[in-house]
Each structure stands twice: as structure tokens, then as C-alpha cells.
Design an enzyme around this catalytic site. Structure first.
Site, mmCIF file in Angstrom:
data_model
loop_
_atom_site.group_PDB
_atom_site.id
_atom_site.type_symbol
_atom_site.label_atom_id
_atom_site.label_comp_id
_atom_site.label_asym_id
_atom_site.label_seq_id
_atom_site.Cartn_x
_atom_site.Cartn_y
_atom_site.Cartn_z
ATOM 1 N N ASP A 8 -39.003 11.350 -27.921
ATOM 2 C CA ASP A 8 -37.779 11.456 -28.732
ATOM 3 C C ASP A 8 -38.020 12.429 -29.884
ATOM 4 O O ASP A 8 -39.166 12.707 -30.253
ATOM 5 C CB ASP A 8 -37.327 10.088 -29.258
ATOM 6 C CG ASP A 8 -38.310 9.459 -30.254
ATOM 7 O OD1 ASP A 8 -39.540 9.595 -30.043
ATOM 8 O OD2 ASP A 8 -37.857 8.850 -31.241
ATOM 9 N N GLU A 36 -40.090 6.636 -31.416
ATOM 10 C CA GLU A 36 -41.007 6.802 -32.552
ATOM 11 C C GLU A 36 -40.252 7.242 -33.795
ATOM 12 O O GLU A 36 -40.508 6.759 -34.893
ATOM 13 C CB GLU A 36 -42.095 7.837 -32.217
ATOM 14 C CG GLU A 36 -43.308 7.777 -33.147
ATOM 15 C CD GLU A 36 -43.149 8.553 -34.442
ATOM 16 O OE1 GLU A 36 -43.916 8.291 -35.385
ATOM 17 O OE2 GLU A 36 -42.250 9.419 -34.547
HETATM 18 N N1 BES Z 1 -45.604 13.004 -35.972
HETATM 19 C C1 BES Z 1 -44.987 12.419 -37.102
HETATM 20 C C2 BES Z 1 -45.962 11.881 -38.114
HETATM 21 C C3 BES Z 1 -46.924 12.865 -38.718
HETATM 22 C C4 BES Z 1 -46.585 14.187 -38.958
HETATM 23 C C5 BES Z 1 -48.158 12.432 -39.089
HETATM 24 C C6 BES Z 1 -47.492 15.064 -39.506
HETATM 25 C C7 BES Z 1 -49.067 13.280 -39.672
HETATM 26 C C8 BES Z 1 -48.732 14.629 -39.861
HETATM 27 C C9 BES Z 1 -44.065 11.307 -36.633
HETATM 28 O O1 BES Z 1 -43.258 11.708 -35.554
HETATM 29 C C10 BES Z 1 -43.125 10.943 -37.738
HETATM 30 O O2 BES Z 1 -42.346 11.767 -38.121
HETATM 31 N N2 BES Z 1 -43.158 9.688 -38.207
HETATM 32 C C11 BES Z 1 -42.231 9.228 -39.168
HETATM 33 C C12 BES Z 1 -42.253 7.747 -39.250
HETATM 34 C C13 BES Z 1 -41.281 7.046 -38.351
HETATM 35 C C14 BES Z 1 -41.367 5.550 -38.545
HETATM 36 C C15 BES Z 1 -39.874 7.528 -38.505
HETATM 37 C C16 BES Z 1 -42.569 9.750 -40.521
HETATM 38 O O3 BES Z 1 -43.748 9.963 -40.845
HETATM 39 O O4 BES Z 1 -41.632 9.924 -41.312
HETATM 40 MN MN MN Z 2 -44.353 12.683 -34.128
HETATM 41 MN MN MN Z 3 -41.582 12.929 -36.433
#
Ligand code: BES
Ligand code: MN
Ligand code: MN
Length: 467
Positions: free
Chosen positions: A97, A161
Site C-alpha cells: 500500500d 502499513e
Molecule cells: N517506510 C516508512 C517508515 C520509515 C521511513 C522508516 C523512513 C524509516 C525511514 C513507513 O512506510 C511509514 O511511513 N510509516 C509511518 C507509520 C505508519 C503507522 C503510518 C510513519 O513513519 O509515519
Molecule cells: Mn514504508
Molecule cells: Mn510510508
């Protein structure tokens, strides 16, 4: 697996990637054209179609027992290759996603029509996470095609995610046996650059919530009533502004109680990564950086908790002017958490505090959205050493150790429910515009990732059998 003299295996992988370059890219482009926006129900069908496509590509690559597993939300795509039950098993996690592409008008080319400019693939999801998890499917294909897969592999690619993985905990709990593995391998984070490869060893936790301030029972003429009643937009701004002090320390009582501070050695190690505040500012177009006093930029983004407004609205926001005193004003707020904070506890602390600071004359509603726990991944494990060796060989340099500021809530869950630790083998760059217009992924990073992953498998199998 065939025996290779040192460096021969890498040469062999490079040749494979070189030969299949165009196809490896064309296939990723097909995946990037699916608008799999999990947050927006209008794309529901597309998200389901993306899951089917990922399952098909896993089958094509040679995975067994491929299944699109139904959950309470979007499905989890599962597939595996068990070559020998006495060999170690790698569980690859990723997400198909993507974030909504808004604001659309700021994209130079449409978000779901992948385009190459300047050696970079521009598309929503190019880096986060389609381009990154797809490297694993292609590396897997490469290893099967060349009879060089040294251990068992399981794939678990989810579709929620970006909206908090709400249905993933039940899936993991119900599938403990199926998901049994020795390590979780995830490419969904960033490295410093191709010249300075790095490995992230931590992710922040998250507490995400929405607040709403209500004043008068309807929007009012701001001239007729202005000066007589509290304006929810003004009150909301005052309340939000009161959450940081002049040193940008967060003022919610007990907010920092559980924060683990780093040892001097840990701080030194993190701050030894090559980095330049001036370049950072230039890239972002700001004249000054901002944040908690007493910590470097790396420390603030990787090891300290934060509170940020992600969106704020209320009253008239259309073209031109309309004189109105809004009845309501709202904001979306995220708090990034570090070990040992708990998202549930922080959400509760925020709610109590925010309700308490509201002045008479308005009412406050705090609605929690999702949360996730922070993690630190081990650096002394066989899996981490395998990742270091793989990077050393494919980049010709050992990786710098960093901490990521983002969150992947499933990582803490894997540890809690399955007892498996994670290796964050990310190939993105902080400047890839994740969640922003013009998201991109460098072609060089995509191919480098496909080349590095088989080396990880190789070293993980070798080092596991040596211990
Ligand atoms: N891949 C990201 C997280 C990420 C990005 C970790 C860059 C380290 C470096 C992930 O898809 C993401 O965006 N996670 C969200 C959290 C989620 C619960 C919506 C975030 O970090 O905002
Ligand atoms: Mn991600
Ligand atoms: Mn992300």
C-alpha cells in the site's frame, strides 16, 4: 548452492542484473501503476488488485504456497520457499500500500505513471515501499534461477502499513507457525547515500491522534460576534503552542518519564556519521533548523521523542475572504516515541493534558488513531553481521550505523509475538520525498538492492552455520 570463489558470486549477481535490467524495471513499473492507496476507500478495488498482482509475481519468481490471505482489512500476501528445514529461515516483510499522493498539482508527472528523470524513478510508492520490497522478489528470483538460494525464505507483504497495520496483529498471532523464522528482513528505511551506505538500527514509535475544539453552536459573523466568544481556531493554536517550551522541550507532564537516554559512546557513534547541517538546511530550503535544545540533528530525529502537527484546519479556507468565526477547529497530531515509551501511555498523557489546558468556553475532543512501539535492533547478531558483510561487499565500504526517525509498527510486534528480531536493510534516501509529492527512487539504489540481498542471504546462511 554452487561454490564461488570470493567476489565471484557478486560478479555473477551483477551479470544477472545487467542482463535483466530492462525487465526488472518494466515489472516494477507495472506494480507502481496500481493506485494502492490504503487510506482512501475509493481505491479499495485497486488495493485488492495490487495484492493479487504481488501474489502472481511471487509465484512467477518461484515461491510456493502463495496465498492472498484475507484479513479484517486489506489482505496479506504470503509465499515461501523451504529448501531445507535444517537451514535458517528469512522472513521478508514489506507493504504494497502507499500514501495518498496529494497535493496532486505539485507532482511534475502523475503519481501513478512512473517516469524516469535524471536516473530516478518518480512515482508514489517508488521507494516506500514498492520499489524496495520488489527488490526482494527479484533477488529471490535471481537466486532460484541460478540455483544459489542458500536458506529458506518466507514473504509477508501487507496492504495496511500506511494506515497503522490494524489487522496485522491478529494475522501474526494466528499464523505463528507459518511465520516461524530466524530473522525478519525489511527494506523500508533509508541509507545515507550510495557513497556512504548505512544501516538503521532503530525506529521510533508513534502515537497519532486528532483533536477538535468546539466553541459556539454555529459559525458566526466575525464582525458581529468577534470579541464576544472564544474563537476555537485561536484557542487551538494557543493550546498547541503551549505544548513546547522555548527550548522545544515537550510540556506534557510525565512525557519524558520512560525515555532511555543514550550512553556517551552511543551518542558518539551516531554523531560520527558524515553529516552537514548546512547541506541539510539547503536541501530543505530553511535558514535555520529547529528542535530540542542540547541534541544534534541526528539525535533529535533518531533518538528523541517529538510532537508534530500534521494538519490543522477550521473556518473558511476557500478562495478569497469570508468573515467567519468558526464553530470548530481541528488538528492531527503525531508524537514519535523512543525506547522505552509506550504509545498507549503517551496517548493517555496527551489526552489528559490537552483536556486540562482547554479554557472555559470551548470543549475538547481527543480521538486516538493508531500507535506503534519504538524498537532498537541488535548490532551483535548474526543477521546484522550478515547485513554488514553484504553491504561491505556490494558497496566496497562498511555501513555506518544510524537510527531512523520513521516508524514501522510491525517490527515491535514481530519481536513481541514471534520473538524474532529484525534487520532493516533499507536502500531509500531521506531525500526520496516519501509521503510527499514527487516521491522517487534512484535506479542505482534499486539495482544495488537487488545485488546486495543475495549477499545477505549468503552470509546469513554461512554465519548461521558457523555458530
Ligand atoms: N517506510 C516508512 C517508515 C520509515 C521511513 C522508516 C523512513 C524509516 C525511514 C513507513 O512506510 C511509514 O511511513 N510509516 C509511518 C507509520 C505508519 C503507522 C503510518 C510513519 O513513519 O509515519
Ligand atoms: Mn514504508
Ligand atoms: Mn510510508
Amino acid at each position: 548452492m554452487p561454490i564461488f570463489a570470493k567476489n565471484r558470486f557478486m560478479q555473477f549477481i551483477k551479470n544477472y542484473v545487467e542482463q535483466h535490467k530492462q525487465r526488472l524495471l518494466d515489472e516494477l513499473f507495472v506494480l507502481l501503476r496500481f493506485p494502492s492507496i490504503s487510506a482512501d476507500p475509493r481505491y479499495k478495488e485497486d488495493v485488492f488488485k495490487t495484492a493479487d498482482f504481488v501474489a502472481q509475481k511471487l509465484k512467477d519468481a518461484g515461491a510456493d504456497n502463495v496465498e492472498v490471505v484475507t484479513t479484517g482489512g486489506y489482505p496479506v500476501v504470503y509465499g515461501e520457499k523451504i529448501i531445507d528445514s535444517s537451514q535458517p529461515t528469512i522472513l521478508v516483510y514489506g507493504h504494497y500500500d502507499v500514501q495518498p499522493p496529494d497535493p496532486l498539482e505539485l507532482w511534475e508527472t502523475p503519481p501513478f505513471e512512473p517516469t524516469i528523470r535524471d536516473g530516478k524513478i518518480f512515482a508514489r510508492g517508488a521507494c516506500d515501499d514498492k520499489g524496495q520490497f520488489y527488490m526482494h522478489i527479484k533477488a529471490f528470483e535471481l537466486m532460484l534461477q541460478t540455483n544459489s538460494l542458500p536458506c529458506n525464505v518466507k514473504f509477508m507483504i501487507e496492504g495496511e502499513e500506511e494506515v497503522g497495520s490494524d489487522n496485522l496483529a491478529p494475522f501474526v498471532i494466528e499464523n505463528k507457525d507459518r511465520l516461524k523464522a530466524d530473522v525478519v528482513l525489511i527494506s523500508d528505511t533509508a541509507m545515507l547515500s550510495l557513497e556512504t551506505p548505512s544501516l538503521e538500527t532503530g525506529l521510533r514509535g508513534l502515537s497519532y491522534l486528532e483533536v477538535e475544539i468546539t466553541g459556539p453552536n454555529r459559525d458566526l459573523h466575525s464582525g458581529v460576534y468577534g470579541g464576544a466568544v472564544a474563537n476555537p481556531a485561536t484557542i487551538l493554536c494557543q493550546m498547541i503552542a503551549s505544548l513546547h517550551d522555548k527550548n522545544n522541550h515537550i510540556l506534557i507532564p510525565n512525557f519524558y518519564d520512560d525515555v532511555l537516554s543514550l550512553s556517551e559512546e552511543e551518542r558518539e557513534l551516531l554523531n560520527s556519521a558524515p553529516y552537514d547541517d548546512e547541506e541539510y538546511k539547503k536541501d530543505l530550503g530553511v535558514s535555520e533548523l529547529w528542535g530540542e535544545k542540547g541534541y544534534t540533528t541526528f539525535e533529535r530525529t533518531g533518538t528523541r521523542p517529538t510532537l508534530e502537527v500534521n494538519g490543522i484546519w477550521g473556518g473558511y479556507i476557500g478562495e478569497g475572504a469570508k468573515t467567519v468565526l468558526p464553530s470548530k477547529a481541528s488538528a492531527k497530531i503525531s508524537m514519535r516515541l523512543v525506547p522505552n515509551q509506550s504509545s498507549e501511555k503517551i496517548t493517555a498523557l496527551f489526552k489528559t493534558h490537552f483536556e486540562k489546558i482547554a479554557p472555559a468556553g470551548v470543549t475538547v475532543k481527543v480521538t486516538p488513531h493508531h500507535g506503534g512501539e519504538p524498537v532498537v535492533t541488535p548490532t551483535d547478531s548474526v543477521a546484522f553481521k550478515a547485513a554488514q558483510k553484504a553491504i561491505e561487499e556490494s558497496f566496497g565500504k562498511s555501513p555506518v550505523i544510524t537510527r531512523g526517525g520513521g516508524s514501522i509498527p510491525i517490527v515491535a510486534l514481530f519481536e513481541k509475538e514471534l520473538g524474532i528480531k529484525t534487520v532493516l536493510l533499507g536502500f531509500g534516501l531521506d531525500s526520496d520525498n516519501l509521503h510527499s509529492p514527487n516521491e522517487k527512487y534512484d535506479l542505482a539504489n534499486y539495482y544495488k538492492g537487488i545485488e546486495t540481498i543475495p549477499l545477505f542471504h549468503k552470509y546469513f546462511a554461512e554465519l548461521s552455520s558457523a555458530t
